[in-house]
Design an enzyme around this catalytic site. Structure first.
Site, PDB file in Angstrom:
ATOM      1  N   GLY A  68      46.538  34.497  44.942  1.00 52.89           N
ATOM      2  CA  GLY A  68      47.696  34.920  44.176  1.00 52.89           C
ATOM      3  C   GLY A  68      48.793  35.366  45.124  1.00 52.89           C
ATOM      4  CD  GLN A 111      51.752  39.718  47.678  1.00 48.10           C
ATOM      5  OE1 GLN A 111      51.510  39.032  46.703  1.00 48.10           O
ATOM      6  NE2 GLN A 111      50.851  40.013  48.606  1.00 48.10           N
ATOM      7  CB  CYS A 138      46.658  42.922  49.322  1.00 53.57           C
ATOM      8  SG  CYS A 138      48.394  42.736  48.893  1.00 53.57           S
ATOM      9  CG  LEU A 139      48.059  37.042  51.008  1.00 49.22           C
ATOM     10  CD1 LEU A 139      48.929  35.898  50.474  1.00 49.22           C
ATOM     11  CD2 LEU A 139      47.108  36.541  52.077  1.00 49.22           C
ATOM     12  CG  HIS A 193      45.959  42.064  43.486  1.00 48.06           C
ATOM     13  ND1 HIS A 193      45.214  42.844  44.332  1.00 48.06           N
ATOM     14  CD2 HIS A 193      46.960  41.551  44.255  1.00 48.06           C
ATOM     15  CE1 HIS A 193      45.732  42.813  45.550  1.00 48.06           C
ATOM     16  NE2 HIS A 193      46.799  42.023  45.524  1.00 48.06           N
ATOM     17  CD  GLU A 194      48.950  38.371  43.387  1.00 46.97           C
ATOM     18  OE1 GLU A 194      50.071  38.693  43.842  1.00 46.97           O
ATOM     19  OE2 GLU A 194      47.934  38.318  44.098  1.00 46.97           O
ATOM     20  CG  HIS A 241      52.011  42.677  44.682  1.00 50.17           C
ATOM     21  ND1 HIS A 241      52.138  43.452  45.815  1.00 50.17           N
ATOM     22  CD2 HIS A 241      50.841  42.013  44.806  1.00 50.17           C
ATOM     23  CE1 HIS A 241      51.083  43.270  46.591  1.00 50.17           C
ATOM     24  NE2 HIS A 241      50.271  42.410  46.000  1.00 50.17           N
TER      25      HIS A 241
END
Length: 186
Positions: A45, A50, A98-99, A140-141, A144
């Site tokens: 994702g 991000q 997480c990236l 999760h996304e 953000h």
């Protein structure tokens, strides 16, 4: 086009993202670039903040988990201006990464099911319900877009224990297979 990933410490990751206007120019190309960036970074994702864009859009492709959850076969979607309508079911814990938080993986508790309203890449509205891993990735996304990170779900002691790693991320002292943008270095 592959975007660099914005990492912890950048104030943009803590802001509530702005809705995408219906006449957003180059929307399909933007979404394609988000998917390309996500795949290049080995993510499932990716949210617009991000990649340094304060926009309410995220992409997911959880089809890699279809071995464990067959309903995820082909689960690849863009969520534009999403709104979580309901979170239901028992809380369950799963280790998340997480990236934007490279080299950090933590157990996070989230509700099992989610009901979400969103526009797809053709700006058609959908209301859908998801469970299991799909619901986890979506939540999760979605976090953000509201300026939240997985570390916000941890207890204060666990956050304090991560302080050194978080400081290292802000200074670029991490290893990634993808390009990152350090706070204040855009």
């Amino acid at each position: 086009m592959i975007y660099p990933i914005t990492v912890y410490g950048d104030p943009l990751l803590r802001k509530v993202a702005q809705p995408i206007d219906k006449d957003f120019e180059g929307l399909n190309e933007f979404i394609e670039n988000m998917f390309e960036t996500m795949y290049h970074s080995d993510g499932v994702g990716l949210a617009a903040p991000q990649i340094g864009k304060s926009l309410r859009v995220f992409v997911v492709d959880a089809s890699s988990a279809a071995d464990e959850e067959p309903e995820l076969e082909g689960f690849k979607k863009a969520f534009i201006n999403p709104e979580i309508l309901e979170r239901t079911g028992d809380e369950w814990v799963m280790n998340e990464g997480c990236l934007s938080l490279p080299e950090i993986r933590e157990d996070v508790s989230r509700p099992e099911h989610v009901k979400i309203k969103y526009l797809d890449e053709n700006l058609e509205e959908h209301i859908e319900e998801y469970g299991g891993f799909a619901a986890r990735v979506i939540q999760h996304e979605y976090d953000h877009l509201d300026g939240k990170l997985l570390i916000d779900h941890l207890n204060p002691l666990r956050k304090r224990l991560l302080k050194g790693k978080l400081t290292a991320i802000t200074k670029g002292k991490v290893r990634t297979s993808y390009r990152i943008v350090l706070p204040g270095k855009k």
